[in-house]
Design an enzyme around this catalytic site. Sequence first.
Site, PDB file in Angstrom:
ATOM      1  N   GLU A   1      25.345  14.322   1.858  1.00 42.56           N
ATOM      2  CA  GLU A   1      25.813  15.426   1.024  1.00 42.56           C
ATOM      3  C   GLU A   1      24.863  16.622   1.083  1.00 42.56           C
ATOM      4  O   GLU A   1      25.267  17.758   0.833  1.00 42.56           O
ATOM      5  CB  GLU A   1      25.963  14.945  -0.422  1.00 42.56           C
ATOM      6  CG  GLU A   1      26.909  15.795  -1.249  1.00 42.56           C
ATOM      7  CD  GLU A   1      27.280  15.134  -2.560  1.00 42.56           C
ATOM      8  OE1 GLU A   1      28.462  14.791  -2.724  1.00 42.56           O
ATOM      9  OE2 GLU A   1      26.388  14.955  -3.406  1.00 42.56           O
TER      10      GLU A   1
ATOM     11  N   HIS B   1      22.686  -8.934  13.736  1.00 43.96           N
ATOM     12  CA  HIS B   1      23.778  -9.654  14.395  1.00 43.96           C
ATOM     13  C   HIS B   1      25.051  -8.830  14.459  1.00 43.96           C
ATOM     14  O   HIS B   1      26.145  -9.380  14.661  1.00 43.96           O
ATOM     15  CB  HIS B   1      24.021 -10.980  13.674  1.00 43.96           C
ATOM     16  CG  HIS B   1      22.820 -11.876  13.677  1.00 43.96           C
ATOM     17  ND1 HIS B   1      22.564 -12.772  14.684  1.00 43.96           N
ATOM     18  CD2 HIS B   1      21.764 -11.962  12.817  1.00 43.96           C
ATOM     19  CE1 HIS B   1      21.423 -13.402  14.431  1.00 43.96           C
ATOM     20  NE2 HIS B   1      20.914 -12.927  13.306  1.00 43.96           N
TER      21      HIS B   1
ATOM     22  N   LYS C   1      37.637  18.434  -4.939  1.00 41.28           N
ATOM     23  CA  LYS C   1      37.872  18.395  -6.391  1.00 41.28           C
ATOM     24  C   LYS C   1      38.939  19.408  -6.803  1.00 41.28           C
ATOM     25  O   LYS C   1      39.785  19.119  -7.663  1.00 41.28           O
ATOM     26  CB  LYS C   1      36.563  18.676  -7.137  1.00 41.28           C
ATOM     27  CG  LYS C   1      35.515  17.586  -7.017  1.00 41.28           C
ATOM     28  CD  LYS C   1      34.247  17.978  -7.766  1.00 41.28           C
ATOM     29  CE  LYS C   1      33.175  16.909  -7.650  1.00 41.28           C
ATOM     30  NZ  LYS C   1      31.930  17.304  -8.362  1.00 41.28           N
TER      31      LYS C   1
END
Length: 403
Positions: free
Chosen positions: A248, A275, A390
């Site tokens: 961000e 792994h 938003k």
Amino acid sequence: MKNELFFNAHINENIFEEIKKERDFIGYYDLPLTDITYLSRLDKFKQRHIVVVGIGGSSLGTKAVNTFLSYKKRNNKKLHFLETTDPITLKSSLKKIDLDDAVFIIISKSGGTIETISIFKYILSLKPLNKKDFIFVTDMDSPLFNFGLDEEIETFYISKNVGGRFSVLSSVGLIPLYLMGYNINKLLKGARKIRNEFFDEEGNIKISLLKKASFYAEHMLHYNINALFSYSELFRDFNAWYVQLWAESLGKKQINSQLNVGLTPVGLIGPTDQHSFLQLIVEGPKDKTVTLLKIKNFNDDTLIPDINLNTLNKLNIINNVKFSDLINMQADSIIENLKNRNVPLDIIEIEEANIYYIGQLFYYYELLTSLTGKMLNVNTYDQPGVEEGKKILKEKLRTIVEN
């Protein structure tokens, strides 16, 4: 805390001077110096369940501390996080909370975060608002701040010049951690050590941070993925905090330019991700740097039992080896592997898993982010891409209301 780098970079000393100037208007730099006597206002809250209602920077840092210290039994208190509007997870999480023995900390910097206020409203459908069971943490004069004053709820403010993802050492993190019984002084002392070594130039932190940020910025187009490979499950939520901070802060358009820049963060846990993701680092595209984070002393002597298993005799080499030694040998093996492959690598080693050292890690990564952002020529402290999303959400909600 030690930081060893296995790459070279041309240090831009001017950046250090620019960061020093930022202290005049960016608030997180001085949070380790905070006077915490105000936290005594919380001593009246005796509830066993501490519930953080917040998202992103309002919860990730606190969760990182709690997970990092989860192996230590302190008291009978439990810390919960309500941070998603997923209805199944929300209801499942609330079932684990004794509503009659809980304090709800509503955290929203803007005072109007849709996710947070949505969850707050749902809680109010289960439990009436009252000053004994609720705490607000928000910007001064925000809608939530003023609501708290009207309802006589204990309300704490976040300084306007402290961004959410840089706020773990502010009231955002200190309030729930204090209620949980954590040693806030040691947390801030750890952060203060890194601050002093960087700005007062008493240690090698300044040089390692400047070199690291310089390398990232200089090689952004080549090595555009930064992997934090943390060798303990205790770091799992710290990794999540780092991912938000890095992504961000640095994924932006450059100042006075339309060029999109950024460095992609990846949080890995060893030995599990040996792994899986390790294969991509070693033999995939050479576009990744790695920071390997390890704990020197786990303070745990648990041994692999001396048991002989038929057909598995060759693995008797692990018998009587401490698990703590094994995980650090696994980390050291990967370090050697990555060095052999010329992967840009640095190692951060902390002495042990305690609140002092995670305080150091928080401040170290915040400084690294600020330095890298300055070198990339971006505004490290805004998030216009997030704000755009938003705005779209609010328009969709208005459309529903209007229809």
